[in-house]
Design a protein around this motif. Structure first.
Motif, PDB file in Angstrom:
ATOM      1  N   HIS A 207      54.301 -19.200  -3.523  1.00 58.00           N
ATOM      2  CA  HIS A 207      54.614 -19.741  -2.187  1.00 58.00           C
ATOM      3  C   HIS A 207      55.405 -18.746  -1.340  1.00 58.00           C
ATOM      4  CE1 HIS A 207      53.428 -23.873  -3.157  1.00 58.00           C
ATOM      5  NE2 HIS A 207      53.900 -23.619  -4.370  1.00 58.00           N
ATOM      6  N   MET A 236      49.926 -18.117   0.914  1.00 65.32           N
ATOM      7  CA  MET A 236      50.333 -18.993  -0.179  1.00 65.32           C
ATOM      8  C   MET A 236      49.178 -19.378  -1.116  1.00 65.32           C
ATOM      9  SD  MET A 236      52.861 -21.550   1.755  1.00 65.32           S
ATOM     10  CE  MET A 236      54.364 -21.034   2.499  1.00 65.32           C
ATOM     11  N   HIS A 252      47.257 -22.555   0.366  1.00 60.79           N
ATOM     12  CA  HIS A 252      47.578 -23.804   1.073  1.00 60.79           C
ATOM     13  C   HIS A 252      48.245 -23.555   2.422  1.00 60.79           C
ATOM     14  CE1 HIS A 252      51.976 -24.644   0.809  1.00 60.79           C
ATOM     15  NE2 HIS A 252      51.945 -23.784  -0.217  1.00 60.79           N
ATOM     16  N   ALA A 274      43.616 -29.876   5.009  1.00 58.80           N
ATOM     17  CA  ALA A 274      44.886 -29.502   5.610  1.00 58.80           C
ATOM     18  C   ALA A 274      45.926 -29.440   4.515  1.00 58.80           C
ATOM     19  CB  ALA A 274      45.292 -30.523   6.670  1.00 58.80           C
ATOM     20  N   ASN A 275      46.526 -28.240   4.357  1.00 56.26           N
ATOM     21  CA  ASN A 275      47.545 -28.018   3.342  1.00 56.26           C
ATOM     22  C   ASN A 275      47.030 -28.407   1.947  1.00 56.26           C
ATOM     23  OD1 ASN A 275      49.996 -27.105   2.510  1.00 56.26           O
ATOM     24  ND2 ASN A 275      51.098 -29.005   2.989  1.00 56.26           N
ATOM     25  N   PHE A 277      46.412 -28.244  -2.004  1.00 60.02           N
ATOM     26  CA  PHE A 277      47.104 -27.673  -3.163  1.00 60.02           C
ATOM     27  C   PHE A 277      46.173 -27.569  -4.373  1.00 60.02           C
ATOM     28  CE2 PHE A 277      50.894 -29.594  -1.032  1.00 60.02           C
ATOM     29  CZ  PHE A 277      51.573 -28.415  -0.835  1.00 60.02           C
TER      30      PHE A 277
ATOM     31  N   PRO B  88      54.507 -21.691   7.252  1.00 59.45           N
ATOM     32  CA  PRO B  88      54.352 -22.975   6.547  1.00 59.45           C
ATOM     33  C   PRO B  88      55.598 -23.343   5.752  1.00 59.45           C
ATOM     34  CG  PRO B  88      52.608 -21.421   5.943  1.00 59.45           C
ATOM     35  CD  PRO B  88      53.544 -20.681   6.842  1.00 59.45           C
ATOM     36  N   ALA B  93      55.688 -27.104   4.119  1.00 60.88           N
ATOM     37  CA  ALA B  93      54.333 -27.256   3.591  1.00 60.88           C
ATOM     38  C   ALA B  93      54.330 -27.298   2.072  1.00 60.88           C
ATOM     39  CB  ALA B  93      53.455 -26.104   4.090  1.00 60.88           C
ATOM     40  N   CYS B  94      55.365 -26.706   1.435  1.00 60.46           N
ATOM     41  CA  CYS B  94      55.388 -26.629  -0.022  1.00 60.46           C
ATOM     42  C   CYS B  94      56.232 -27.733  -0.636  1.00 60.46           C
ATOM     43  CB  CYS B  94      55.940 -25.275  -0.466  1.00 60.46           C
ATOM     44  SG  CYS B  94      55.271 -23.893   0.431  1.00 60.46           S
ATOM     45  N   PRO B  96      56.002 -30.667  -2.049  1.00 58.51           N
ATOM     46  CA  PRO B  96      55.857 -31.300  -3.370  1.00 58.51           C
ATOM     47  C   PRO B  96      56.378 -30.410  -4.489  1.00 58.51           C
ATOM     48  CG  PRO B  96      53.803 -31.393  -2.133  1.00 58.51           C
ATOM     49  CD  PRO B  96      54.732 -30.533  -1.348  1.00 58.51           C
ATOM     50  N   ARG B 110      57.853 -33.813   8.979  1.00 57.39           N
ATOM     51  CA  ARG B 110      56.513 -33.231   8.850  1.00 57.39           C
ATOM     52  C   ARG B 110      55.449 -34.334   8.915  1.00 57.39           C
ATOM     53  NH1 ARG B 110      53.829 -28.661   6.901  1.00 57.39           N
ATOM     54  NH2 ARG B 110      51.806 -29.165   5.976  1.00 57.39           N
ATOM     55  N   GLU B 111      55.738 -35.450   8.220  1.00 59.47           N
ATOM     56  CA  GLU B 111      54.785 -36.568   8.242  1.00 59.47           C
ATOM     57  C   GLU B 111      54.552 -37.049   9.674  1.00 59.47           C
ATOM     58  OE1 GLU B 111      52.712 -38.052   5.963  1.00 59.47           O
ATOM     59  OE2 GLU B 111      53.356 -36.153   5.061  1.00 59.47           O
ATOM     60  N   LEU B 114      52.522 -34.620  11.505  1.00 63.95           N
ATOM     61  CA  LEU B 114      51.119 -34.672  11.072  1.00 63.95           C
ATOM     62  C   LEU B 114      50.383 -35.827  11.755  1.00 63.95           C
ATOM     63  CD1 LEU B 114      51.365 -33.842   7.282  1.00 63.95           C
ATOM     64  CD2 LEU B 114      50.043 -32.586   8.984  1.00 63.95           C
ATOM     65  N   SER B 143      43.759 -32.017  11.179  1.00 58.94           N
ATOM     66  CA  SER B 143      44.971 -32.515  10.529  1.00 58.94           C
ATOM     67  C   SER B 143      45.817 -31.368   9.975  1.00 58.94           C
ATOM     68  CB  SER B 143      44.594 -33.502   9.432  1.00 58.94           C
ATOM     69  OG  SER B 143      43.639 -32.937   8.584  1.00 58.94           O
ATOM     70  N   ARG B 144      45.462 -30.128  10.346  1.00 55.53           N
ATOM     71  CA  ARG B 144      46.261 -28.992   9.862  1.00 55.53           C
ATOM     72  C   ARG B 144      47.425 -28.737  10.817  1.00 55.53           C
ATOM     73  NH1 ARG B 144      41.345 -27.534   8.098  1.00 55.53           N
ATOM     74  NH2 ARG B 144      40.695 -26.776  10.131  1.00 55.53           N
TER      75      ARG B 144
END
Lengths: 325, 465
Positions: A207, A236, A252, A274-275, A277, B88, B93-94, B96, B110-111, B114, B143-144
């Motif tokens: 990342h 990433m 991602h 979108a994004n 993983f 990002p 974006a990372c 999780p 972020r939600e 989005l 949706s990006r």
């Protein structure tokens, strides 16, 4: 007054009993190939029929699971999560909970190991890899560096590579001897890896550290751990799939899928979801989950065309497969 | 506490001051609240609008350098701080993977982004190490989340305005307070001044000085109170004067016969009066004694009539009969004075009255008529009027001057003060007669022409058949 008390008792008893009984989820037919996406944002699992490419069911779960493993019996799905105390087992056919393993909190990844027919859980609270047999008995714990995340099995060498997220270290575990063989330094915030056993190359994504965005795939020698070269794949790259001399890399940060040859030359690329993983091979296609777009995409690996897009639950983070021949 | 409550002025002043202070404080907090709220809302709305305009420049795909340059250029011209972010990692974006990095926006934001919604936040932001008001606009390609436009203003800039406002407000409020207190004090003084004057005047009146007059031109309650006070003082003075006059009159009326009695009796005792003269002296003494007896009797009657206890013994009376009977005793004296008596009496009239008192009324008036009539006639009429009956006694006597007609019914009033001794009246007859008529719910009126004669009309209610 007595009458009122009785009603109250019945209501309380009803609530109590209903909360105790296991909820029953929609049954998943046992004779079809399926993919299950673990959706983090709405705590659900979506099931997709791989033959018809249709969503067949959603399980709304009550715990924040982040990943799953389907056992070789092709019916039991194990769901785990970093904030969940146990790894819970459900029967796909009956849609009911069938048991749980006391793992404690901290499980961030899990894999069925072909070499030993065990489940390897990555525990970030204990910072180790924990090996469970299929009955839920824990066989051994092997400690790793801080915050292990990605694990990669080499069936040929019978070893397990463990990437540490924070510590910039890769740990190698001997699966037969069940002991730590070695460890060597890698780049920070590493995530996602692919092993080229023919060329002894380990491709590792990530990342990026701090506000730095990772743009490259770092290639190491899988035996010595020496750094070999970088392959640009912004941004990433976190997921890898190898097939027929091609490597598919999912980045991602830019929602990009790259198709490379084994020498690291980019053959093709596309924007997908979108994004995203997670990606897996189904028998014909690549299946990619868009974490922010809440959908999965079936992509033709030959020409990188999207064949179909299916909406799933919110925040698909992992895909597990059960394929019937 | 008593130093506050002992004075109406202090109370009023305190009330007004408290009201002013409370109003100022209340309006201060209220307007400060509204001001800040409205102003902050306004600033926020402006930021949102600005952000929306900028976000509309984005046309999809990865963020172009041109767009980044545009926003950067715009930021140098705009009052707010604006920057564009496509990293990002800054956009969570990372998330999780629980990256160990404090990103610019968190997962919840972020939600929201989005979903295509701008995110607004007010408060301390660690990244900038100060309190800010920020608006974040998403740059979405389908949706990006390709990037964000981040606009913010340091809150200090906003509160600067409210602080300036607060200072201005405080100065204005202070000035207002002083002016309001000045006018409040003036108003309280104006309000309470007549009351203080009135208190002094009341003290003067209680000391016996009735001449004091309050000058208050206003028509409000206090002005009315001042008028009532003046009226009261005048009434008290008049009553006091009347009392003094009355006492003076009584003593004067009594002194004359007493000095007669004393003089004649001394002459008799000393023996300087001849034997044949002594009878005449005795009859003179007797006459004055009768006069005194009558005077005292009349005074007694009057004082009885003045008190509330006086009770009439009313019975149905045939009035014509009563008048005829009571006139019998005047026949000799009228013959002696060569006066004619004319009677026109309606025999059907019956009143509810006290026989003795009605007789006394007629007697008092007839006494006067005969006394002041030297020739001609006296006529007495009894007739019905609208709501009762009327006794009308007319003489052809000397009459009463017009200016004295108003006072003729007062006690001891005489048209000719010098006649006292000769005419034998007490000066109380008419006063008693009127009092008795009033007790019978009637009225007594007098008309007169000087030299022509006098008419007395007594109207009384009758018994209805």
């Amino acid at each position: 007054m007595h009458y009122l008390k009785r009603i109250l008792f019945i209501i309380i008893a009803g609530v109590f009993l209903s909360s105790c009984s296991n909820p029953r989820y929609p049954s998943i037919p046992e004779d079809i190939s399926i993919a299950a996406t673990v959706n983090i944002k709405d705590m659900s699992v979506s099931f997709i029929n791989l033959d018809s490419m249709e969503k067949i069911a959603d399980w709304k779960l009550e715990k924040p699971y982040t990943g799953a493993v389907i056992l070789p019996d092709n019916d039991t799905i194990i769901l785990y999560g970093k904030q969940v105390e146990t790894a819970d087992l459900y029967s796909l056919k009956s849609g009911q909970a069938v048991g749980s393993w006391n793992t404690g909190k901290g499980i961030v990844n899990g894999k069925y190991l072909q070499t030993t027919s065990q489940i390897a859980f990555v525990d970030q609270n204990l910072n180790n890899i924990r090996f469970f047999d299929l009955n839920g008995e824990e066989a051994i714990q092997i400690s790793t560096e801080l915050n292990p995340l990605t694990i990669l099995e080499s069936e040929k060498s019978k070893i397990l590579y463990v990437l540490s997220f924070n510590k910039e270290k890769l740990t190698v575990i001997d699966l037969i001897k069940k002991e730590k063989m070695t460890s060597f330094p890698i780049h920070p915030s590493a995530a996602g890896a692919w092993l080229n056993e023919d060329k002894n190359e380990l491709w590792i994504g990530g990342h990026g550290a701090g506000e730095e965005v990772e743009t490259d795939i770092h290639v190491y020698d899988s035996v010595t751990g020496d750094f070999k070269y970088n392959i640009p794949a912004p941004s990433m790259p976190v997921n890898f799939l190898g097939s027929n001399k091609n490597v598919f890399v999912l980045s991602h940060g830019s929602s990009k899928l790259y198709k490379l040859n084994e020498d690291g030359v980019v053959l093709d690329s596309m924007i997908v979801g979108a994004n995203p993983f997670e990606m897996v091979f189904t028998n014909r296609n690549i299946m990619i989950a868009g974490y922010d777009s809440n959908d999965v995409h079936f992509v033709d690996p030959d020409n990188l065309n999207i064949i179909k897009t299916i909406p799933v639950g919110k925040g698909p983070f992992q895909i597990v497969l059960r394929e019937r021949k | 506490m008593s130093f506050i409550t002992d004075s109406l002025t202090k109370k009023l002043w305190l009330t007004i001051t408290a009201a002013i202070v409370i109003t100022i404080l209340y309006s201060y907090f209220l307007s400060y609240l509204f001001y800040e709220k409205l102003y902050v809302k306004n600033v926020e709305a402006a930021l949102v609008e600005e952000g929306a305009r900028l976000a509309s420049e984005y046309e999809g795909g990865p963020l172009s350098q041109e767009l980044k340059d545009k926003i950067e250029w715009y930021s140098t011209k705009s009052e707010s701080e604006i920057f564009i972010v496509s990293n990002p990692r800054e956009l969570s974006a990372c998330l999780p993977f629980e990256i160990d990095y404090e990103s610019l926006i968190n997962g919840a934001e972020r939600e929201e982004l989005l979903n295509g919604n701008p995110v607004q936040k007010i408060g301390y932001e660690e990244r900038f190490d100060r309190k800010i008001m920020a608006v974040v606009f998403p740059l979405l390609d389908e949706s990006r989340l390709e990037g964000i436009i981040y606009l913010y203003l340091p809150l200090a800039k906003i509160s600067e305005v409210t602080t300036d406002f607060a200072y201005l407000w405080m100065i204005a409020a202070f000035l207002f307070l002083i002016i309001a207190l000045f006018f409040g004090t003036y108003l309280v003084r104006r309000l309470t001044k007549p009351l203080i004057e009135m208190k002094k005047a009341a003290e003067s009146v209680s000391r016996g000085d009735y001449s004091i007059k309050l000058n208050n031109a206003s028509t409000d309650e206090i002005g009315q109170l001042a008028n009532a006070f003046n009226h009261m003082a005048t009434s008290i003075q008049e009553e006091d004067d009347r009392k003094k006059d009355f006492l003076a009159n009584v003593s004067h009326e009594l002194r004359t016969p007493i000095s007669y009695v004393k003089g004649y009796s001394e002459a008799l005792i000393s023996g300087i009066v001849k034997k044949e003269e002594s009878n005449r002296y005795l009859s003179l003494i007797h006459r004055e004694a009768v006069r005194m007896e009558r005077l005292v009797g009349d005074l007694l009657d009057l004082s009885k009539l003045d008190s509330d206890e006086y009770k009439l013994e009313k019975i149905p009376l045939p009035l014509a009969q009563l008048i005829e009977d009571s006139l019998q005793k005047y026949v000799p004296i009228m013959r002696e004075k060569n006066l004619k008596l004319q009677l026109h009496l309606d025999p059907d009239i019956i009143i509810n009255g006290d026989e003795g008192r009605i007789e006394q009324i007629i007697q008092n008036i007839m006494d006067n008529s005969i006394r002041y009539t030297n020739e001609g006639e006296i006529s007495l009429k009894l007739y019905k009027v609208n709501e009762g009956c009327c006794i009308e006694i007319t003489d052809s006597g000397i009459g009463i001057p017009e200016e004295d007609l108003g006072k003729i019914k007062q006690r001891f009033f005489r048209v000719n003060k010098g006649r006292t001794r000769n005419d034998g009246g007490t000066g109380l007859g008419l006063a008693i007669a009127e009092k008795l008529v009033n007790l019978h719910n009637g009225t007594l009126t007098i008309k007169s022409k000087l030299g022509k004669g006098t008419t007395v009309k007594i109207e009384l209610p009758v018994i209805m058949e």
